[in-house]
Motif scaffolding. Structure first.
Motif, PDB file in Angstrom:
ATOM      1  N   PHE A 148       9.823 -26.586  -3.053  1.00 34.62           N
ATOM      2  CA  PHE A 148      10.996 -26.168  -3.811  1.00 34.62           C
ATOM      3  C   PHE A 148      11.705 -25.036  -3.072  1.00 34.62           C
ATOM      4  O   PHE A 148      11.062 -24.203  -2.426  1.00 34.62           O
ATOM      5  CB  PHE A 148      10.598 -25.659  -5.204  1.00 34.62           C
ATOM      6  CG  PHE A 148      10.089 -26.704  -6.153  1.00 34.62           C
ATOM      7  CD1 PHE A 148       9.784 -28.000  -5.729  1.00 34.62           C
ATOM      8  CD2 PHE A 148       9.893 -26.401  -7.490  1.00 34.62           C
ATOM      9  CE1 PHE A 148       9.310 -28.949  -6.607  1.00 34.62           C
ATOM     10  CE2 PHE A 148       9.424 -27.335  -8.383  1.00 34.62           C
ATOM     11  CZ  PHE A 148       9.123 -28.614  -7.936  1.00 34.62           C
ATOM     12  N   THR A 149      13.022 -24.995  -3.216  1.00 33.89           N
ATOM     13  CA  THR A 149      13.819 -23.926  -2.629  1.00 33.89           C
ATOM     14  C   THR A 149      14.807 -23.417  -3.660  1.00 33.89           C
ATOM     15  O   THR A 149      15.587 -24.206  -4.215  1.00 33.89           O
ATOM     16  CB  THR A 149      14.578 -24.410  -1.388  1.00 33.89           C
ATOM     17  OG1 THR A 149      13.645 -24.929  -0.429  1.00 33.89           O
ATOM     18  CG2 THR A 149      15.354 -23.253  -0.756  1.00 33.89           C
ATOM     19  N   ILE A 150      14.788 -22.104  -3.897  1.00 33.78           N
ATOM     20  CA  ILE A 150      15.759 -21.476  -4.798  1.00 33.78           C
ATOM     21  C   ILE A 150      16.844 -20.838  -3.953  1.00 33.78           C
ATOM     22  O   ILE A 150      16.576 -20.259  -2.892  1.00 33.78           O
ATOM     23  CB  ILE A 150      15.069 -20.446  -5.725  1.00 33.78           C
ATOM     24  CG1 ILE A 150      16.040 -19.941  -6.782  1.00 33.78           C
ATOM     25  CG2 ILE A 150      14.455 -19.298  -4.931  1.00 33.78           C
ATOM     26  CD1 ILE A 150      15.365 -19.074  -7.867  1.00 33.78           C
ATOM     27  N   SER A 151      18.087 -20.967  -4.410  1.00 34.60           N
ATOM     28  CA  SER A 151      19.209 -20.378  -3.673  1.00 34.60           C
ATOM     29  C   SER A 151      20.297 -20.011  -4.668  1.00 34.60           C
ATOM     30  O   SER A 151      20.229 -20.396  -5.840  1.00 34.60           O
ATOM     31  CB  SER A 151      19.751 -21.363  -2.632  1.00 34.60           C
ATOM     32  OG  SER A 151      20.238 -22.539  -3.258  1.00 34.60           O
ATOM     33  N   ARG A 152      21.286 -19.226  -4.206  1.00 36.15           N
ATOM     34  CA  ARG A 152      22.376 -18.868  -5.109  1.00 36.15           C
ATOM     35  C   ARG A 152      23.697 -18.970  -4.383  1.00 36.15           C
ATOM     36  O   ARG A 152      23.786 -18.814  -3.173  1.00 36.15           O
ATOM     37  CB  ARG A 152      22.188 -17.455  -5.693  1.00 36.15           C
ATOM     38  CG  ARG A 152      22.738 -16.372  -4.753  1.00 36.15           C
ATOM     39  CD  ARG A 152      21.845 -15.438  -4.307  1.00 36.15           C
ATOM     40  NE  ARG A 152      22.227 -14.271  -3.602  1.00 36.15           N
ATOM     41  CZ  ARG A 152      22.395 -14.204  -2.307  1.00 36.15           C
ATOM     42  NH1 ARG A 152      22.342 -15.293  -1.572  1.00 36.15           N
ATOM     43  NH2 ARG A 152      22.621 -13.053  -1.718  1.00 36.15           N
ATOM     44  N   ASP A 153      24.730 -19.202  -5.191  1.00 37.15           N
ATOM     45  CA  ASP A 153      26.112 -19.226  -4.708  1.00 37.15           C
ATOM     46  C   ASP A 153      26.834 -18.097  -5.419  1.00 37.15           C
ATOM     47  O   ASP A 153      27.125 -18.192  -6.608  1.00 37.15           O
ATOM     48  CB  ASP A 153      26.751 -20.587  -5.022  1.00 37.15           C
ATOM     49  CG  ASP A 153      28.154 -20.706  -4.490  1.00 37.15           C
ATOM     50  OD1 ASP A 153      28.888 -19.698  -4.456  1.00 37.15           O
ATOM     51  OD2 ASP A 153      28.536 -21.833  -4.124  1.00 37.15           O
TER      52      ASP A 153
END
Length: 127
Positions: free
Chosen positions: A68-73
């Motif tokens: 899993f990879t968490i990211s933000r914009d």
């Protein structure tokens, strides 16, 4: 008024991928954190991943690390959870939650540490 709205859940076969989105309104992000949790029927809500908004620093549960990879914009006030190599044991309702501003090196992994929650999105992985 703070709102978190998740989307992107669904049903996939084992080995498949899904991307969850969490659109957040009502918060002016400084060093807040946003986390993903999940809850399967009959089980406690479980930490999955978290990201500190200002730095992008991330932390994962061992059970999802490497998958899993968490990211933000920043521009869209949106946090994503890219889920690859899904397993049947990943089946749960997934929730995003907003933490309060903290030390940039602190990662909140307890549900009680989060102040705001979304309504959840169902993820079902079949074998």
């Amino acid at each position: 008024q703070v709102q978190l709205v998740e989307s992107g859940g669904g049903s996939v076969q084992a080995g498949g991928s899904l991307r969850l989105s969490c659109v957040i309104s009502g918060i002016t992000f400084t060093n807040d954190g946003v986390g993903w949790f999940r809850q399967a029927p009959g089980r406690e809500r479980e930490f999955v991943a978290t990201i500190r908004w200002s730095t992008g620093y991330t932390y994962y549960a061992d059970s999802v690390k490497g998958r899993f990879t968490i990211s933000r914009d920043n521009a869209e006030n949106t946090v994503y959870l890219q889920m690859n190599s899904l397993k049947p044991e990943d089946t749960a309702v997934y929730y995003c939650a907003a933490d309060r501003p903290r030390n940039i090196y602190y990662f909140a992994i307890l549900a009680d540490e989060y102040d705001y929650w979304g309504q959840g999105t169902q993820v079902t992985v079949s074998s």
